[in-house]
Design an enzyme around this catalytic site. Structure first.
Site: not given
Length: 326
Positions: A117, A141, A145
């Site tokens: 991402s 998040y 990643k």
């Protein structure tokens, strides 16, 4: 020879499955259906219902289907919500990736394309993001990643002298939109396009989360990239790994020209023919002002290109969503 697609019953994963099939790379799907849909997986594609946290299941799947590579799409993908659910995010994205790599090593599977991402960059202070920019994730998040990328790097180092050294690449992108197949559409309760579509279908007014960002129109700016282009890049990456061709550790799948949320809203009204003035709501935690990447390395190696206009992104997504209504 086949490729396992984790999260292959989800919006992005299901498009990857179709692109693999079209390229002659037999896909196999594993998905726990926590956010995916059984109906998104085409008939004839082997489909294992289960979690990537189940090491035994993953290893058995790799062995049974003669898998030669993994496209690892499964994960918890909501940056804003990850601020409230960090432990869940790490369990799915970090532990899930660790288990996947462990199962791959046990089954002598040495190729992996990781769905990463642009959130690994946090809030960059540059106009265009390149792969070597410092990584400063602004949410659990994004952190998860980035850790996933570290896991791939470290496992590749650890297996470098082995019979099956890990070969890997990570694809970094942000907002994936549109549809390349009327049978598959974005069902996320948090992504902008489906939120707007559902509001319009239900006769509600779509809303913008924050209009006080440090951008030209006050709404945040992102790379919006079509899911068909994203799926195609995953397949080319898989083909390069399968063929022993060199790949970079990571690629940005960027547009070079970002779009603001307000521009998206204008296109929504224009394409759907439903006129509206969006409501303004509070910001979502963890959302940076702007992330726009170049995509130059991916264009060089992965045939990456933005093949859809903004209106086409909206149109294909809207048509798929309306088709789901029957």
């Amino acid at each position: 020879m086949s490729w396992l697609v984790t999260g292959g019953a989800g919006y992005i994963g299901a498009h990857v499955v179709r692109a693999l099939s079209a390229a002659g790379l037999a896909p196999v799907v594993i998905d726990d259906l926590s956010s995916g849909h059984r109906g998104f997986v085409p008939g004839g594609v082997p489909f294992i219902v289960g979690t990537i946290l189940d090491r035994g299941l993953v290893e058995a799947t790799l062995r049974e289907h003669g898998v030669t590579g993994v496209i690892h799409v499964a994960g918890y993908k909501y940056a804003g919500v990850s601020v409230q659910r960090p432990l869940h995010t790490y369990a799915q994205n970090v532990e899930g990736t660790r288990v996947m790599l462990e199962a791959m090593a046990a089954a002598d599977v040495a190729n992996i394309v990781f769905s990463s991402s642009a959130a690994v960059y946090g809030t960059p202070d540059v106009e265009l993001v390149t792969e070597d920019l410092p990584k400063r994730p602004a949410s659990p998040y994004g952190e998860s990643k980035l850790i996933g990328e570290w896991l791939l790097r470290d496992q590749a180092t650890a297996t470098a002298g082995s019979r099956h050294p890990l070969r890997h690449t990570s694809l970094r992108y942000f907002n994936v939109v549109g549809s390349a197949d009327l049978d598959v559409y974005d069902t996320s309760p948090h992504n902008l396009f489906p939120l707007v579509f559902e509001a319009l279908i239900e006769g509600r007014t779509p809303r913008i989360n924050g209009d006080d960002y440090d951008t030209a129109d006050g709404t945040n700016v992102r790379d919006y990239v079509h899911v068909g282009d994203i799926a195609a890049a995953h397949v080319v990456a898989a083909e390069r790994l399968e063929g022993g061709e060199p790949v970079e550790a990571a690629y940005n799948l960027g547009s070079r020209n970002g779009l603001s949320v307000r521009e998206i809203m204008d296109a929504m009204a224009r394409v759907t023919g439903i006129d509206f003035t969006p409501e303004i709501a509070d910001r979502r935690p963890g959302d940076p002002d702007r992330i726009v990447a170049t995509g130059e390395l991916a264009a060089r190696d992965l045939d990456w290109a933005m093949r859809y206009s903004l209106d086409e992104m909206v149109r294909t997504g809207w048509e798929a969503r309306r088709a789901a209504q029957g």
